[in-house]
Design a protein around this motif. Structure first.
Motif, PDB file in Angstrom:
ATOM      1  N   THR A   1       7.851 -12.330  -0.133  1.00 57.94           N
ATOM      2  CA  THR A   1       8.883 -11.952   0.821  1.00 57.94           C
ATOM      3  C   THR A   1       8.411 -10.703   1.563  1.00 57.94           C
ATOM      4  O   THR A   1       7.436 -10.043   1.170  1.00 57.94           O
ATOM      5  CB  THR A   1      10.206 -11.656   0.110  1.00 57.94           C
ATOM      6  N   TRP A   2       9.148 -10.331   2.617  1.00 57.96           N
ATOM      7  CA  TRP A   2       8.790  -9.094   3.305  1.00 57.96           C
ATOM      8  C   TRP A   2       9.005  -7.894   2.390  1.00 57.96           C
ATOM      9  O   TRP A   2       8.230  -6.920   2.445  1.00 57.96           O
ATOM     10  CB  TRP A   2       9.605  -8.953   4.591  1.00 57.96           C
ATOM     11  N   HIS A   3      10.029  -7.943   1.545  1.00 56.46           N
ATOM     12  CA  HIS A   3      10.221  -6.870   0.560  1.00 56.46           C
ATOM     13  C   HIS A   3       8.988  -6.757  -0.333  1.00 56.46           C
ATOM     14  O   HIS A   3       8.498  -5.645  -0.610  1.00 56.46           O
ATOM     15  CB  HIS A   3      11.442  -7.158  -0.310  1.00 56.46           C
ATOM     16  N   GLU A   4       8.491  -7.888  -0.805  1.00 58.30           N
ATOM     17  CA  GLU A   4       7.335  -7.887  -1.701  1.00 58.30           C
ATOM     18  C   GLU A   4       6.069  -7.436  -0.983  1.00 58.30           C
ATOM     19  O   GLU A   4       5.225  -6.735  -1.559  1.00 58.30           O
ATOM     20  CB  GLU A   4       7.156  -9.277  -2.305  1.00 58.30           C
ATOM     21  N   LEU A   5       5.940  -7.810   0.275  1.00 59.93           N
ATOM     22  CA  LEU A   5       4.779  -7.352   1.041  1.00 59.93           C
ATOM     23  C   LEU A   5       4.818  -5.828   1.196  1.00 59.93           C
ATOM     24  O   LEU A   5       3.798  -5.143   1.026  1.00 59.93           O
ATOM     25  CB  LEU A   5       4.740  -8.041   2.397  1.00 59.93           C
ATOM     26  N   LEU A   6       5.980  -5.279   1.517  1.00 62.25           N
ATOM     27  CA  LEU A   6       6.096  -3.829   1.634  1.00 62.25           C
ATOM     28  C   LEU A   6       5.829  -3.142   0.299  1.00 62.25           C
ATOM     29  O   LEU A   6       5.192  -2.075   0.252  1.00 62.25           O
ATOM     30  CB  LEU A   6       7.489  -3.465   2.142  1.00 62.25           C
ATOM     31  N   ALA A   7       6.303  -3.742  -0.793  1.00 61.65           N
ATOM     32  CA  ALA A   7       6.057  -3.162  -2.115  1.00 61.65           C
ATOM     33  C   ALA A   7       4.560  -3.152  -2.435  1.00 61.65           C
ATOM     34  O   ALA A   7       4.040  -2.182  -3.008  1.00 61.65           O
ATOM     35  CB  ALA A   7       6.818  -3.942  -3.179  1.00 61.65           C
ATOM     36  N   ALA A   8       3.847  -4.222  -2.051  1.00 59.31           N
ATOM     37  CA  ALA A   8       2.403  -4.271  -2.276  1.00 59.31           C
ATOM     38  C   ALA A   8       1.689  -3.192  -1.465  1.00 59.31           C
ATOM     39  O   ALA A   8       0.752  -2.539  -1.954  1.00 59.31           O
ATOM     40  CB  ALA A   8       1.869  -5.651  -1.908  1.00 59.31           C
ATOM     41  N   LEU A   9       2.133  -2.987  -0.234  1.00 58.50           N
ATOM     42  CA  LEU A   9       1.526  -1.930   0.574  1.00 58.50           C
ATOM     43  C   LEU A   9       1.791  -0.554  -0.028  1.00 58.50           C
ATOM     44  O   LEU A   9       0.905   0.313  -0.039  1.00 58.50           O
ATOM     45  CB  LEU A   9       2.074  -1.992   2.000  1.00 58.50           C
ATOM     46  N   ARG A  10       2.993  -0.354  -0.529  1.00 57.30           N
ATOM     47  CA  ARG A  10       3.343   0.940  -1.105  1.00 57.30           C
ATOM     48  C   ARG A  10       2.534   1.222  -2.371  1.00 57.30           C
ATOM     49  O   ARG A  10       2.043   2.337  -2.584  1.00 57.30           O
ATOM     50  CB  ARG A  10       4.836   0.989  -1.419  1.00 57.30           C
ATOM     51  N   LYS A  11       2.356   0.207  -3.208  1.00 59.86           N
ATOM     52  CA  LYS A  11       1.703   0.413  -4.501  1.00 59.86           C
ATOM     53  C   LYS A  11       0.184   0.335  -4.419  1.00 59.86           C
ATOM     54  O   LYS A  11      -0.532   1.066  -5.115  1.00 59.86           O
ATOM     55  CB  LYS A  11       2.207  -0.636  -5.497  1.00 59.86           C
ATOM     56  N   GLU A  12      -0.322  -0.575  -3.555  1.00 59.16           N
ATOM     57  CA  GLU A  12      -1.754  -0.874  -3.580  1.00 59.16           C
ATOM     58  C   GLU A  12      -2.480  -0.550  -2.278  1.00 59.16           C
ATOM     59  O   GLU A  12      -3.709  -0.428  -2.267  1.00 59.16           O
ATOM     60  CB  GLU A  12      -1.952  -2.355  -3.920  1.00 59.16           C
ATOM     61  N   GLY A  13      -1.735  -0.472  -1.168  1.00 57.11           N
ATOM     62  CA  GLY A  13      -2.353  -0.115   0.097  1.00 57.11           C
ATOM     63  C   GLY A  13      -2.808  -1.314   0.913  1.00 57.11           C
ATOM     64  O   GLY A  13      -2.871  -2.445   0.421  1.00 57.11           O
ATOM     65  N   PRO A  14      -3.147  -1.079   2.171  1.00 53.49           N
ATOM     66  CA  PRO A  14      -3.512  -2.172   3.081  1.00 53.49           C
ATOM     67  C   PRO A  14      -4.744  -2.963   2.660  1.00 53.49           C
ATOM     68  O   PRO A  14      -4.786  -4.187   2.826  1.00 53.49           O
ATOM     69  CB  PRO A  14      -3.762  -1.440   4.409  1.00 53.49           C
ATOM     70  N   ARG A  15      -5.749  -2.292   2.133  1.00 51.61           N
ATOM     71  CA  ARG A  15      -6.980  -3.015   1.803  1.00 51.61           C
ATOM     72  C   ARG A  15      -6.732  -4.053   0.713  1.00 51.61           C
ATOM     73  O   ARG A  15      -7.283  -5.156   0.757  1.00 51.61           O
ATOM     74  CB  ARG A  15      -8.067  -2.026   1.377  1.00 51.61           C
ATOM     75  N   GLU A  16      -5.893  -3.710  -0.251  1.00 55.57           N
ATOM     76  CA  GLU A  16      -5.614  -4.669  -1.319  1.00 55.57           C
ATOM     77  C   GLU A  16      -4.782  -5.837  -0.805  1.00 55.57           C
ATOM     78  O   GLU A  16      -4.965  -6.978  -1.249  1.00 55.57           O
ATOM     79  CB  GLU A  16      -4.880  -3.965  -2.467  1.00 55.57           C
ATOM     80  N   LEU A  17      -3.886  -5.589   0.144  1.00 57.67           N
ATOM     81  CA  LEU A  17      -3.126  -6.691   0.736  1.00 57.67           C
ATOM     82  C   LEU A  17      -4.072  -7.684   1.419  1.00 57.67           C
ATOM     83  O   LEU A  17      -3.922  -8.907   1.262  1.00 57.67           O
ATOM     84  CB  LEU A  17      -2.117  -6.157   1.755  1.00 57.67           C
ATOM     85  N   ILE A  18      -5.042  -7.174   2.141  1.00 57.59           N
ATOM     86  CA  ILE A  18      -6.010  -8.071   2.785  1.00 57.59           C
ATOM     87  C   ILE A  18      -6.831  -8.812   1.737  1.00 57.59           C
ATOM     88  O   ILE A  18      -7.092 -10.014   1.879  1.00 57.59           O
ATOM     89  CB  ILE A  18      -6.913  -7.267   3.742  1.00 57.59           C
ATOM     90  N   ALA A  19      -7.218  -8.126   0.660  1.00 57.08           N
ATOM     91  CA  ALA A  19      -7.983  -8.782  -0.403  1.00 57.08           C
ATOM     92  C   ALA A  19      -7.185  -9.917  -1.033  1.00 57.08           C
ATOM     93  O   ALA A  19      -7.742 -11.003  -1.314  1.00 57.08           O
ATOM     94  CB  ALA A  19      -8.392  -7.759  -1.463  1.00 57.08           C
ATOM     95  N   ARG A  20      -5.904  -9.708  -1.268  1.00 59.06           N
ATOM     96  CA  ARG A  20      -5.059 -10.768  -1.827  1.00 59.06           C
ATOM     97  C   ARG A  20      -4.965 -11.944  -0.862  1.00 59.06           C
ATOM     98  O   ARG A  20      -4.982 -13.117  -1.277  1.00 59.06           O
ATOM     99  CB  ARG A  20      -3.668 -10.223  -2.132  1.00 59.06           C
ATOM    100  N   THR A  21      -4.889 -11.651   0.431  1.00 58.52           N
ATOM    101  CA  THR A  21      -4.842 -12.714   1.434  1.00 58.52           C
ATOM    102  C   THR A  21      -6.129 -13.526   1.412  1.00 58.52           C
ATOM    103  O   THR A  21      -6.102 -14.769   1.506  1.00 58.52           O
ATOM    104  CB  THR A  21      -4.627 -12.107   2.829  1.00 58.52           C
ATOM    105  N   ARG A  22      -7.259 -12.863   1.276  1.00 62.16           N
ATOM    106  CA  ARG A  22      -8.542 -13.571   1.218  1.00 62.16           C
ATOM    107  C   ARG A  22      -8.623 -14.489  -0.013  1.00 62.16           C
ATOM    108  O   ARG A  22      -9.180 -15.599   0.057  1.00 62.16           O
ATOM    109  CB  ARG A  22      -9.694 -12.568   1.188  1.00 62.16           C
ATOM    110  N   GLU A  23      -8.067 -14.056  -1.118  1.00 65.73           N
ATOM    111  CA  GLU A  23      -8.080 -14.898  -2.327  1.00 65.73           C
ATOM    112  C   GLU A  23      -7.291 -16.180  -2.091  1.00 65.73           C
ATOM    113  O   GLU A  23      -7.713 -17.269  -2.496  1.00 65.73           O
ATOM    114  CB  GLU A  23      -7.491 -14.122  -3.506  1.00 65.73           C
ATOM    115  N   VAL A  24      -6.132 -16.057  -1.430  1.00 61.46           N
ATOM    116  CA  VAL A  24      -5.319 -17.237  -1.159  1.00 61.46           C
ATOM    117  C   VAL A  24      -6.033 -18.160  -0.166  1.00 61.46           C
ATOM    118  O   VAL A  24      -6.057 -19.386  -0.349  1.00 61.46           O
ATOM    119  CB  VAL A  24      -3.935 -16.815  -0.616  1.00 61.46           C
ATOM    120  N   GLU A  25      -6.613 -17.601   0.859  1.00 61.93           N
ATOM    121  CA  GLU A  25      -7.353 -18.418   1.834  1.00 61.93           C
ATOM    122  C   GLU A  25      -8.485 -19.181   1.151  1.00 61.93           C
ATOM    123  O   GLU A  25      -8.705 -20.370   1.430  1.00 61.93           O
ATOM    124  CB  GLU A  25      -7.913 -17.524   2.941  1.00 61.93           C
TER     125      GLU A  25
END
Length: 274
Positions: free
Chosen positions: A223-247
């Motif tokens: 969700t958007w809440h979960e995406l914001l929580a991931a950015l808060r806890k892990e930062g933008p680079r980790e969000l992109i890394a998680r996206t690459r794993e799913v792709e």
């Protein structure tokens, strides 16, 4: 202001066609519209050149003048035109283009602009996140695409279908009833979605290219809440890394049909009260 920025090409062998930056109260992501093989543009410059040129000029205009955000974008488009109008055909329908999402601190408010399908997400404390994206491109694509014709990513059939779609989209680009992007027409800036919100109570601001918002708006895995929580806890680079794993888990696009297996991804993230 402490701003976290991450940007990464979808394919390490190709230039990153995103531009992400922040300066003096301005946050910005420009997402260049990648051109499939075989598409003519009438321009000798790359999409990455266009995104960087527009982004740099737009950032300077938004920081250094009192222009509104649409005015700043219109001026930046005009200035990029001036850089290559003598050597390129700016009337060509395939001229390089880009989506734009930006935000600027203005007193006790944050003002924003979104043009095309990049995403602005505002964390409003106890309220639902405010998500701003321009869906006009998506509505046009939905009209053009046949949901029963989805060849696997990486095949000649997929490449041919993508080229055909982009050629058809040129008829709708920067036209009434179509969709609007930054390209060669300064008046496109006046079609952007704009607004402002109070800084008080604003927990975080996230600017995402569509390659970085995929976990939520394409894959449906957060969700958007979960995406914001991931950015808060892990930062933008980790969000992109998680996206690459799913792709990587869906290399042929059978679960999540899409134009590119992996897209350029950019995130600008700011917490106003830290």
């Amino acid at each position: 202001m402490r701003v976290l920025i991450a940007t990464e090409p979808g394919n390490p062998a190709r230039d990153n066609e995103d531009f992400a930056a922040a300066a003096s109260g301005v946050l910005l992501v420009v997402d260049g519209a990648g051109a499939p093989a075989g598409l003519e543009s009438g321009c000798s410059h790359s999409v990455s050149w266009y995104a960087r040129s527009l982004g740099g000029l737009l950032l300077a205009e938004a920081v250094n003048t009192g222009a509104s955000l649409p005015e700043a974008l219109a001026v930046a488009i005009e200035r990029v035109n001036a850089l290559h109008q003598d050597v390129c055909d700016l009337a060509h329908p395939g001229s390089p283009s880009a989506t734009v999402v930006m935000a600027r601190v203005a007193g006790d408010h944050l003002e924003y602009l979104v043009l095309s399908d990049s995403v602005l997400v505002l964390d409003q404390a106890d309220d639902e996140p405010l998500v701003v994206t321009d869906d006009r491109l998506g509505r046009v694509i939905a009209k053009l695409d046949d949901p029963d014709e989805r060849p696997p990513l990486g095949t000649d059939e997929h490449a041919a279908g993508l080229l055909s779609r982009v050629q058809k989209l040129a008829l709708y680009r920067n036209q009434p009833g179509g969709f609007w992007v930054a390209s060669t027409k300064p008046e496109a800036a006046g079609q952007a979605l704009t607004g402002s919100v109070p800084l008080e109570g604003l927990g975080a601001v996230a600017l995402l290219s569509d390659g970085a918002s995929r976990l939520t708006d394409r894959f449906g895995l957060a969700t958007w809440h979960e995406l914001l929580a991931a950015l808060r806890k892990e930062g933008p680079r980790e969000l992109i890394a998680r996206t690459r794993e799913v792709e990587a888990s869906d290399p042929d696009g059978s679960r999540w049909p899409r134009g590119k297996a992996s897209d350029d991804a950019s995130v600008v993230y700011w917490r106003p009260h830290e």
